[in-house]
Design an enzyme around this catalytic site. Structure first.
Site, short mmCIF file in Angstrom:
data_model
loop_
_atom_site.label_atom_id
_atom_site.label_comp_id
_atom_site.label_asym_id
_atom_site.label_seq_id
_atom_site.Cartn_x
_atom_site.Cartn_y
_atom_site.Cartn_z
N HIS A 5 0.84 -1.21 0.00
CA HIS A 5 0.00 0.00 0.00
C HIS A 5 0.87 1.26 0.00
O HIS A 5 1.90 1.32 0.67
CB HIS A 5 -0.89 0.02 1.24
CG HIS A 5 -2.10 -0.85 1.11
ND1 HIS A 5 -3.05 -0.69 0.12
CD2 HIS A 5 -2.53 -1.91 1.87
CE1 HIS A 5 -4.01 -1.59 0.27
NE2 HIS A 5 -3.72 -2.35 1.32
N CYS A 7 0.15 1.84 -5.79
CA CYS A 7 -0.85 2.69 -6.45
C CYS A 7 -0.33 4.12 -6.62
O CYS A 7 0.49 4.59 -5.84
CB CYS A 7 -2.16 2.71 -5.66
SG CYS A 7 -2.94 1.11 -5.47
#
Length: 407
Positions: free
Chosen positions: A306, A375
């Site tokens: 993440h 991301c």
């Protein structure tokens, strides 16, 4: 023919007493004649209209002239001797607002202040007694006049001033219902209130959700990742060897990025629930996305993590530059990589970045590579950010830590 009066006959002046004859209405007693007790007209002594002029006007030769010279009545003016003291309420023993003093009251008060105060109490009592009915009626009338205990309203206070000071007449039942109906909110007001409450509730829920995502998930993920790292190090220190095949979610190595001060466990698989949301880094090891292990002679060791929330271990990997160290620590060895290239933006479906020789990485042929994926932009998952590295050292744990972790 009318007879002449005695005074005309005797030649006496009009208004003077006469002595001849008996007194009017007497039986002829010589001791009760007009000569002994002269007749006095009302006001002859100046008792009514101010002085002796009137007596002179009522009898005597200069009566007309005295009447013309009479002065108008003037009240005697005396100095204001004592300060004015307001009367005392005989029921509440409280001072009331007195009537404005006049000239006569000032003269009387200066002459006898105590008499004025004494005479005021009976007047208040008489005003109370004048109210018809019993004690309850008198209290109600006194309360309507002025205050709870029935203090008399000031003479200068009118119903208009009393109503302006806050006292209002009681409303009828019909008027009370009309006012209550007027105060009742309309359907539009109720609808606007409901919509406002929905917006406020939604805003509060969104704020709580943002707080949970940005703060609480990091707190919980850091705790879980720290617990897993401590467990790995304890197992390695105790000599427990992990099997060659790892189950999904099982930790088997530690990732060090010294420049970013990152130390995070590496677990098998890239499941959000089992791996990534717990603050760990996942190894691509399933299906078409399966990549090599660090100890393989050739291949690409692919990792995912993440960038925001849930521990955010890869938040700042975009700051890495060529030559920065990336170290993978296992039970037996240290694998040291050097950052080689970066791909700032690519589609999430671009799985070619995990090939043994990834395109756009700058690698010319097969080798031992590492790929970090996350991301981008921050707080979104629309695109992917890719960082590649090339292995430069494989160091057994028995020889100690590599230089990248010692500096």
């Amino acid at each position: 023919m009318t007879a002449l009066r005695p005074e005309r006959e005797s030649g006496a002046a009009y208004g003077e007493p006469f002595t001849d004859g008996p007194a009017y209405g007497d039986a002829g007693d010589p001791g009760t004649s007009y000569g002994q007790q002269p007749y006095e007209a009302p006001g002859a002594r100046g008792e009514w209209y101010g002085g002796e002029d009137y007596g002179a006007a009522s009898g005597g030769a200069g009566a007309y002239e005295a009447t013309q010279q009479r002065q108008p009545y003037e009240a005697p003016q005396e100095p204001y001797a004592e300060p004015y003291v307001p009367p005392v309420d005989d029921e509440t023993v409280a001072l009331r607002v007195p009537d404005p003093p006049t000239g006569d009251s000032i003269s009387a008060l200066s002459a006898s202040p105590s008499a004025s105060l004494a005479s005021d109490a009976p007047s208040a009592a008489s005003a109370t007694e004048a109210t018809p009915g019993g004690r309850a009626a008198r209290r109600k009338a006194a309360k309507g006049r002025h205050g709870r205990h029935g203090a008399a309203r000031s003479a200068h206070e009118t119903p208009e001033t009393a109503s302006g000071s806050g006292a209002q007449a009681p409303l009828s039942r019909v008027e009370a219902r009309r006012q209550a109906k007027a105060r009742k909110p309309s359907p539009a007001v109720l609808a606007s209130r409901a919509v406002g409450e929905v917006f406020i509730t939604t805003g509060v829920l969104m704020l709580l959700f943002v707080t949970y995502q940005l703060w609480w998930t990091n707190v919980r993920a850091h705790a879980q990742a720290g617990s897993e790292a401590s467990k790995l190090q304890d197992d390695w220190a105790s000599g427990k060897r992990a099997p060659g095949e790892f189950s999904p979610g099982q930790g088997f190595a530690l990732l060090h990025i010294p420049k970013l001060d990152v130390v995070v466990p590496i677990a098998e698989g890239v499941s959000n629930k089992k791996v990534l949301d717990k603050g760990m880094v996942g190894h691509y090891a399933e299906g078409a996305l399966k990549t090599a292990m660090p100890d393989a002679k050739s291949g690409n060791f692919g990792l995912a993590g993440h960038r925001n929330t849930h521990g955010e271990p890869f938040r700042y990997i975009n700051r890495l530059t060529q030559g920065d160290a990336i170290v993978v620590e296992t039970q037996d060895k240290y694998f040291v990589y050097k950052m080689a290239s970066i791909l700032p933006v690519t589609s999430p479906s671009n799985v070619s970045v995990l090939n043994p020789v990834p395109p756009d990485s700058g690698f010319a042929g097969p080798g031992r590579y590492i790929t970090l994926t996350t991301c981008t932009p921050e707080f979104t998952s629309k695109y992917r950010l890719i960082v590649w590295g090339k292995m430069v050292e494989e160091r057994p744990r028995s020889k100690g830590k590599p230089d990248a972790l010692v500096q």
